[in-house]
Design a protein around this motif. Sequence first.
Motif, PDB file in Angstrom:
ATOM      1  N   ILE A 122       0.841  -1.199   0.000  1.00  0.00           N
ATOM      2  CA  ILE A 122       0.000   0.000   0.000  1.00  0.00           C
ATOM      3  C   ILE A 122       0.876   1.250   0.000  1.00  0.00           C
ATOM      4  CG2 ILE A 122      -1.721   1.326   1.297  1.00  0.00           C
ATOM      5  CD1 ILE A 122      -2.864  -1.258   2.318  1.00  0.00           C
ATOM      6  N   MET A 125       2.008   2.513  -3.337  1.00  0.00           N
ATOM      7  CA  MET A 125       1.010   2.737  -4.374  1.00  0.00           C
ATOM      8  C   MET A 125       0.868   4.216  -4.705  1.00  0.00           C
ATOM      9  SD  MET A 125      -1.945   0.153  -3.235  1.00  0.00           S
ATOM     10  CE  MET A 125      -2.922  -0.134  -4.676  1.00  0.00           C
ATOM     11  N   HIS A 126       0.091   4.460  -5.721  1.00  0.00           N
ATOM     12  CA  HIS A 126      -0.254   5.813  -6.127  1.00  0.00           C
ATOM     13  C   HIS A 126      -0.989   6.508  -4.977  1.00  0.00           C
ATOM     14  CE1 HIS A 126      -2.535   8.927  -8.196  1.00  0.00           C
ATOM     15  NE2 HIS A 126      -1.535   8.933  -9.050  1.00  0.00           N
ATOM     16  N   PHE A 127      -0.756   7.813  -4.820  1.00  0.00           N
ATOM     17  CA  PHE A 127      -1.303   8.580  -3.702  1.00  0.00           C
ATOM     18  C   PHE A 127      -2.798   8.337  -3.488  1.00  0.00           C
ATOM     19  CE2 PHE A 127      -3.274  12.641  -2.369  1.00  0.00           C
ATOM     20  CZ  PHE A 127      -2.747  12.713  -1.100  1.00  0.00           C
ATOM     21  N   VAL A 128      -3.560   8.412  -4.584  1.00  0.00           N
ATOM     22  CA  VAL A 128      -5.016   8.265  -4.456  1.00  0.00           C
ATOM     23  C   VAL A 128      -5.382   6.830  -4.088  1.00  0.00           C
ATOM     24  CG1 VAL A 128      -7.226   8.551  -5.610  1.00  0.00           C
ATOM     25  CG2 VAL A 128      -5.381  10.152  -6.078  1.00  0.00           C
ATOM     26  N   GLN A 130      -3.566   4.813  -2.388  1.00  0.00           N
ATOM     27  CA  GLN A 130      -3.229   4.626  -0.967  1.00  0.00           C
ATOM     28  C   GLN A 130      -4.416   4.975  -0.089  1.00  0.00           C
ATOM     29  OE1 GLN A 130       0.278   6.456   0.597  1.00  0.00           O
ATOM     30  NE2 GLN A 130       1.552   5.798  -1.098  1.00  0.00           N
ATOM     31  N   LYS A 131      -5.030   6.133  -0.380  1.00  0.00           N
ATOM     32  CA  LYS A 131      -6.170   6.586   0.420  1.00  0.00           C
ATOM     33  C   LYS A 131      -7.310   5.561   0.346  1.00  0.00           C
ATOM     34  CE  LYS A 131      -5.206  10.705   2.038  1.00  0.00           C
ATOM     35  NZ  LYS A 131      -4.788  10.526   3.376  1.00  0.00           N
ATOM     36  N   MET A 133      -7.123   2.338  -0.363  1.00  0.00           N
ATOM     37  CA  MET A 133      -6.780   1.095   0.323  1.00  0.00           C
ATOM     38  C   MET A 133      -6.908   1.265   1.840  1.00  0.00           C
ATOM     39  SD  MET A 133      -6.131  -1.282  -1.685  1.00  0.00           S
ATOM     40  CE  MET A 133      -6.609  -1.114  -3.361  1.00  0.00           C
ATOM     41  N   MET A 135      -8.870   3.233   3.369  1.00  0.00           N
ATOM     42  CA  MET A 135     -10.294   3.251   3.696  1.00  0.00           C
ATOM     43  C   MET A 135     -10.810   1.815   3.766  1.00  0.00           C
ATOM     44  SD  MET A 135     -13.310   5.244   1.737  1.00  0.00           S
ATOM     45  CE  MET A 135     -14.418   3.945   1.279  1.00  0.00           C
ATOM     46  N   LEU A 136     -10.366   0.992   2.809  1.00  0.00           N
ATOM     47  CA  LEU A 136     -10.804  -0.400   2.803  1.00  0.00           C
ATOM     48  C   LEU A 136     -10.315  -1.149   4.040  1.00  0.00           C
ATOM     49  CD1 LEU A 136     -10.402  -1.576  -0.896  1.00  0.00           C
ATOM     50  CD2 LEU A 136     -12.499  -1.398   0.435  1.00  0.00           C
ATOM     51  N   VAL A 137      -9.110  -0.776   4.530  1.00  0.00           N
ATOM     52  CA  VAL A 137      -8.590  -1.437   5.724  1.00  0.00           C
ATOM     53  C   VAL A 137      -9.385  -1.013   6.955  1.00  0.00           C
ATOM     54  CG1 VAL A 137      -6.599  -1.567   7.279  1.00  0.00           C
ATOM     55  CG2 VAL A 137      -6.267  -1.757   4.829  1.00  0.00           C
ATOM     56  N   MET A 138      -9.753   0.281   6.971  1.00  0.00           N
ATOM     57  CA  MET A 138     -10.390   0.806   8.176  1.00  0.00           C
ATOM     58  C   MET A 138     -11.883   0.500   8.261  1.00  0.00           C
ATOM     59  SD  MET A 138      -8.151   4.157   8.893  1.00  0.00           S
ATOM     60  CE  MET A 138      -9.280   5.330   8.453  1.00  0.00           C
TER      61      MET A 138
END
Lengths: 315, 273
Positions: A122, A125-128, A130-131, A133, A135-138
Amino acid sequence: MTKLRSRLAAGPYMAWMIIFMIVPLLLIAVFAFTTTAPFDRDGNRLEEEEAALIMEEELAEWEENEVPLEERESAVVEKTVFTVQNILEVNKYMPTMLNSIWMALVATVICLVIAYPLAFMISRMHFVSQKMMLMLVMLPMWMNFLLRTYAWMTLLERNGLINRFFGLFGMGPFEMINTQGAVILGMIYNYLPFMILPLYSVMTKIDNTTIEAAQDLGASRLSVMLRVVVPLSVPGITSGITAVFIPSVSTGIISRMLGGGTNMLIGDLIDLQFLGNAYNPNLGSAISLVLMVFILLCMSITNAFDEDKEGGMLL
Amino acid sequence: MRKLANRFYMGLVFLFLYIPIFVLIANSFNASKSRTVWTGFTFDWYRKLFHNETILKSLLNTLIIALIASVLATLLGTLAAIGIYNMKKFTRNLVINITYLPIINPEIVTGVSLMLLFVALKIELGYVTLILAHVTFCVPYVILNVLPKLRQMDNNLYEAALDLGCTPPMAFRKVVIPEIMPGIMTGFLMSITYSIDDFVISYFTHGATSQTLPITIFSMTRRKVSPEVNALSALLFVAILVIMIIMNVSEMRKLPSDQRRRAAKAEKKGGRA
């Protein structure tokens, strides 16, 4: 003058802190080192049997003379006395405590193994993305942990989905729920994000140029990982470990839901002493005290590893 | 090839994280009470959920307690942060360390210790004890969010306001509060989240009539089959998803577009590593 006055702003909190944070912990210590014992009216300690005998005789006498309830005054009074018995009794539960620690350790190690590559991927990864991913983790973390654990009850049941899946290939059914493995799985599932997030937040600070420099100097992929990425992510590793280990070692609910009461943990023990059948707040406090000291010790050990004190903050 | 393997690995982990939730959601539309056999599509469990007095009442309890506790915690915590910021180094470190205690301590120990306190003070377990307990574990998050904002603040701003004729309370309101507002808001939102989500501490400090939603969920999961829990999970999941998306979109919008582009460019440059 203003400085002094603004210091007073903390006044209400200081009072709150003393009443609701310090006093309760002191109460735990007091309860852990005391017990109630029978005394006679002159202040002499009585043996348990002796006291029971006196009370029995008293009761018979009162019944005979039909003494009204409010006039019954026992010769035996309960008093709180100092004892180390509770702390010694914690020894009896050593197997349960070691079991808890062992299971929490296994869950923590597996979390680290799963989370480490994921967090690294993660972070590159690309900045956007990352955000996204993150969110998906949280997202699962925001669901109440009871619901998340309940979901696994459905999956692990004897005729649950996983067993039906294996059934398609003529395998099983496997005994999955109410096992130690199920409890560890519950811990991993519930606390995996606590490992991913601090790892990610440290790794995202590792500059790609650092990695490229290592590659240019001839490091293999493995030695880039071992000699550059891992040393730089130590603060994340330590805070991830504490963030997973502490809730795992003190949980009581996961084991009750997925372990079916067969795999008692420290949390279950404490719960039983306060709200369960084994009602004994003194022993419960002793166990809590031991747990608390154990965790503070763990924290100071991981803190010692953590040179950069603010690295990988989750909280 | 390596990229594909990475994708596959990430996919597996996310599958692990999401499959249980999707099974719950799917089951919330399952006509059968059994959780493994699909017998048809139904909205029955949702209808039952909205007629379930216990769930609705505990939901209301949860929201009221979360709101009161978070407001109290935010007030108490913001004032505390200002006070702590101005303390001498020794007292400041001491107070901050104690403030960390409820965060580090296992929840069960906090819960049990508060229960002992309430019993010793002879406060009947109920709404009052729940609110007191929730404020106690929420305040540290407010303090730890506001303190860094105070440290980042330029002290000269406050003095400039005084020089320009503000009275100290006015300077405080017009200069200090706006500066630390983001920290206060984060602390408040964290308090609400933790309060709504808390089970363990509430479990030890609630009374018979003051059940919160997590406590009700817990007693429902004890009775093995309760499809309303599935429906409830599905609704909560969708609610959380919507909130998360809104938060992320607004955060993205807040970034000035050129900064976003620069970040993207930097990413691309280093993306081959």
